[in-house]
Design an enzyme around this catalytic site. Structure first.
Site, PDB file in Angstrom:
ATOM      1  N   ASP A 112      -6.218  -0.842  -6.349  1.00 30.40           N
ATOM      2  CA  ASP A 112      -7.685  -0.775  -6.345  1.00 30.40           C
ATOM      3  C   ASP A 112      -8.247  -0.226  -5.035  1.00 30.40           C
ATOM      4  O   ASP A 112      -9.424  -0.375  -4.736  1.00 30.40           O
ATOM      5  CB  ASP A 112      -8.297  -2.166  -6.629  1.00 30.40           C
ATOM      6  N   HIS A 124     -10.108  -7.202  -5.271  1.00 29.06           N
ATOM      7  CA  HIS A 124      -9.825  -7.179  -3.829  1.00 29.06           C
ATOM      8  C   HIS A 124     -10.796  -8.092  -3.072  1.00 29.06           C
ATOM      9  O   HIS A 124     -11.248  -7.783  -1.968  1.00 29.06           O
ATOM     10  CB  HIS A 124      -9.963  -5.735  -3.328  1.00 29.06           C
ATOM     11  N   TYR A 184       0.890  -1.156   0.000  1.00 29.86           N
ATOM     12  CA  TYR A 184       0.000   0.000   0.000  1.00 29.86           C
ATOM     13  C   TYR A 184       0.923   1.199   0.000  1.00 29.86           C
ATOM     14  O   TYR A 184       1.815   1.306   0.849  1.00 29.86           O
ATOM     15  CB  TYR A 184      -0.862   0.014   1.263  1.00 29.86           C
TER      16      TYR A 184
HETATM   17  C1  FMN Z   1      -9.441 -10.315   5.141  1.00 33.72           C
HETATM   18  C2  FMN Z   1      -8.826  -9.800   3.879  1.00 33.72           C
HETATM   19  C3  FMN Z   1      -7.812  -8.862   3.956  1.00 33.72           C
HETATM   20  C4  FMN Z   1      -7.228  -8.383   2.790  1.00 33.72           C
HETATM   21  N1  FMN Z   1      -6.193  -7.500   2.885  1.00 33.72           N
HETATM   22  C5  FMN Z   1      -5.593  -7.052   1.763  1.00 33.72           C
HETATM   23  C6  FMN Z   1      -4.498  -6.156   1.844  1.00 33.72           C
HETATM   24  O1  FMN Z   1      -4.091  -5.762   2.932  1.00 33.72           O
HETATM   25  N2  FMN Z   1      -3.930  -5.737   0.684  1.00 33.72           N
HETATM   26  C7  FMN Z   1      -4.381  -6.151  -0.546  1.00 33.72           C
HETATM   27  O2  FMN Z   1      -3.829  -5.758  -1.572  1.00 33.72           O
HETATM   28  N3  FMN Z   1      -5.405  -7.016  -0.643  1.00 33.72           N
HETATM   29  C8  FMN Z   1      -6.017  -7.472   0.464  1.00 33.72           C
HETATM   30  N4  FMN Z   1      -7.068  -8.344   0.364  1.00 33.72           N
HETATM   31  C9  FMN Z   1      -7.470  -8.826  -0.963  1.00 33.72           C
HETATM   32  C10 FMN Z   1      -6.741 -10.123  -1.323  1.00 33.72           C
HETATM   33  O3  FMN Z   1      -5.391  -9.899  -1.600  1.00 33.72           O
HETATM   34  C11 FMN Z   1      -7.370 -10.777  -2.564  1.00 33.72           C
HETATM   35  O4  FMN Z   1      -7.496  -9.829  -3.585  1.00 33.72           O
HETATM   36  C12 FMN Z   1      -8.720 -11.423  -2.245  1.00 33.72           C
HETATM   37  O5  FMN Z   1      -8.757 -11.917  -0.941  1.00 33.72           O
HETATM   38  C13 FMN Z   1      -9.010 -12.555  -3.205  1.00 33.72           C
HETATM   39  O6  FMN Z   1     -10.264 -13.066  -2.995  1.00 33.72           O
HETATM   40  P1  FMN Z   1     -10.585 -14.399  -2.142  1.00 33.72           P
HETATM   41  O7  FMN Z   1     -10.506 -13.991  -0.717  1.00 33.72           O
HETATM   42  O8  FMN Z   1     -11.961 -14.720  -2.589  1.00 33.72           O
HETATM   43  O9  FMN Z   1      -9.570 -15.444  -2.516  1.00 33.72           O
HETATM   44  C14 FMN Z   1      -7.681  -8.832   1.517  1.00 33.72           C
HETATM   45  C15 FMN Z   1      -8.711  -9.764   1.458  1.00 33.72           C
HETATM   46  C16 FMN Z   1      -9.289 -10.254   2.622  1.00 33.72           C
HETATM   47  C17 FMN Z   1     -10.384 -11.274   2.513  1.00 33.72           C
END
Ligand code: FMN
Length: 504
Positions: free
Chosen positions: A274, A365, A246
């Site tokens: 995003d 995301h 980030y």
């Molecule tokens: C609890 C949680 C926290 C997340 N935190 C971040 C983050 O800090 N940075 C980021 O780029 N994406 C974050 N994401 C998005 C994930 O990298 C990813 O795009 C997403 O979880 C994929 O979908 P899925 O959970 O259905 O596999 C987060 C997703 C979840 C569920």
């Protein structure tokens, strides 16, 4: 301060002494057996002062632990405010109110299925939903607004059907591949998800160990509960890790993070594009509201509803002015491959190629940002022909994430041209419910599913997967929001409206 004359033998502070500093004018807190004077830090706290004031003069460790990496106080609180060790025997232990929800949860934990009863990734989700703390579950499981994109991510895979080949020699099946030059055993990676300690006391290092065992890559989140170095230190020799970034408004901070990651051996820089602002995840907000029940001052001085949750609070540093103009700067400060995470349309993939980055992650995301943004698999089906048309398909590696729950989902993405897929929530759920053995089993299940499905589709290695093995005609139909599989239906928590106040 309570020190002896030559200041060499610090005398431990007592609970009584700390308890006196329980106001905005003088606010001391205890974290992990040490006391800190946070009075001046109150207005700067990204989560607002109120949450700290709740613990003024007390032990804040339990609230602090999952949200802050262990080096936070070292990094952000001036040394002069580190007051020293506390004699914890003298700290009054607050009687906790009996929480009927927590009692029920403990009963469910006692009855939880044994690990071997989990046969697929959805099973972990079902167990996690029943045994995780309500607030942690709400943070992990929530999506933005009406959660239409979150559900579509998973459902979109069901709109693609296979066109399997027969009489192919599939005695031996090889599912290994390469990602950004690293050889991996399976075409998925553990994507970055913040706040691992909400789910498991050890946090992200569990995912590091699981990834190591199965030789897949782990992407380390900027907002991990463990410190970056702890996660790097937990890796085995030669284990590949990437950094999710980030971008901080203060580019000096960003530069320091990137340079440190490169020095420590990270093999890819995934810049999240995003999230100029964090999406509204209402389940998460509702659960925070009932837990904390107050509103706090934002770091910018305005009134922020605490119900917006920890995620918003800890992400207030993210720079919403980040733009294409910044890419050359990133390219000038690192030799790591740069990958844009969160690209959502063909035009931006083409622009990324022109900008000279090494990869994109098509992602929304996990449905946590813009609701009704398309699923990554649908965008992928549009992106790859556009790249091939221009002869650009080898100029960039394309990854996708979101809703991947079965090896068939992975196979579909690879057939369409993805180099690999990221998986987020399923590993968090496996970790939260069963720790490392859970993550290990989740990965093993994917491996088993993958090998079997490669055989059934008629492909003996990853290079044989191609678009002719798929029928994607249904993919652009945007009508199906109801999960078409029963497991998906079982684990989806419907959104609910405001609850009545508890009876007095
Ligand atoms: C609890 C949680 C926290 C997340 N935190 C971040 C983050 O800090 N940075 C980021 O780029 N994406 C974050 N994401 C998005 C994930 O990298 C990813 O795009 C997403 O979880 C994929 O979908 P899925 O959970 O259905 O596999 C987060 C997703 C979840 C569920």
């Amino acid at each position: 301060m309570n020190r002896d004359s030559n200041d060499t033998q610090p005398v431990k502070l007592t609970g009584e002494e700390i308890a006196k500093h329980n106001s905005r004018e003088s606010c001391w807190v205890i974290v992990h057996g040490r006391a800190y004077d946070v009075t001046e830090f109150l207005p700067e706290h990204p989560g607002g002062p109120k949450i700290i004031l709740k613990y003024a003069g007390k032990d804040a460790t339990e609230e602090y632990e999952p949200i802050h990496p262990p080096d936070t106080l070292e990094k952000y609180l001036d040394k002069s405010k580190h007051l020293g060790e506390v004699d914890m025997g003298t700290v009054e232990v607050e009687e906790k109110e009996v929480d009927p929800d927590e009692e029920d949860r403990q009963k469910r934990i006692a009855r939880m299925p044994i690990l071997e009863q989990c046969y697929n990734l959805m099973d972990f989700e079902a167990v996690a939903r029943s045994v995780m703390k309500k607030t942690a579950w709400a943070y992990y499981s929530s999506g933005a607004d009406d959660e239409i994109t979150m559900r579509e991510n998973h459902n979109a895979f069901h709109k693609i059907w296979f066109r399997p080949r027969i009489l192919v020699d599939v005695e031996k099946v090889d599912i290994s591949t390469t990602m950004l030059g690293t050889k991996v055993d399976m075409p998925f990676y553990v994507t970055a998800t913040a706040l691992g300690k909400l789910g498991h006391p050890e946090g992200e290092v569990i995912l590091t160990r699981g990834a190591s065992k199965h030789n897949v890559i782990q992407m380390i989140p900027t907002l991990a509960s463990c410190s970056f170095d702890e996660i790097m230190d937990a890796a085995q020799d030669g284990q590949c890790q990437w950094l999710q970034l980030y971008v901080n408004k203060d580019r000096k901070v960003t530069r320091r993070i990137v340079e440190h990651a490169e020095k420590r051996g990270c093999k890819g820089l995934f810049i999240t594009v995003d999230a100029p602002q964090l999406g509204r995840r209402e389940k998460d907000m509702r659960s925070k509201f009932s837990d904390v029940g107050s509103s706090v001052q934002s770091s910018s001085g305005g009134e922020v509803d605490r119900s917006q949750g920890a995620a918003r609070a800890i992400s207030s540093f993210i720079d919403p002015s980040l733009s294409w103009k910044d890419i050359p700067w990133f390219q000038s400060i690192t030799k790591m491959p740069i990958i844009l995470k969160g690209v959502q349309c063909v035009e931006d993939v083409l622009r990324a190629v022109e900008a000279g980055v090494q990869g994109v992650v098509l992602s929304n995301h996990g449905g946590r940002q813009l609701d009704t943004a398309p699923s990554a698999i649908e965008v992928l089906a549009e992106v790859m022909p556009a790249l091939r048309e221009r002869g650009w398909q080898d100029r960039i590696e394309v990854y996708i994430d979101g809703g991947v729950r079965r090896a068939t989902d992975i196979l579909k993405a690879i057939c369409l041209g993805a180099k690999g897929v990221g998986i987020g929530r399923p590993f968090l759920y496996a970790m939260s419910a069963y720790g490392l053995p859970g993550v290990d089993r989740a990965m093993q299940l994917l491996r088993d599913e993958m090998e079997m499905n490669m055989r059934l589709i008629g492909a003996s290695d990853i290079s044989q997967l191609n678009p002719t093995l798929l029928d994607t005609r249904g993919l652009s139909m945007h009508t199906a929001v109801v999960p078409s599989d029963t497991l998906g239906k079982n684990v989806y928590d419907p959104l609910v409206g405001p609850k009545e106040k508890a009876k007095l």
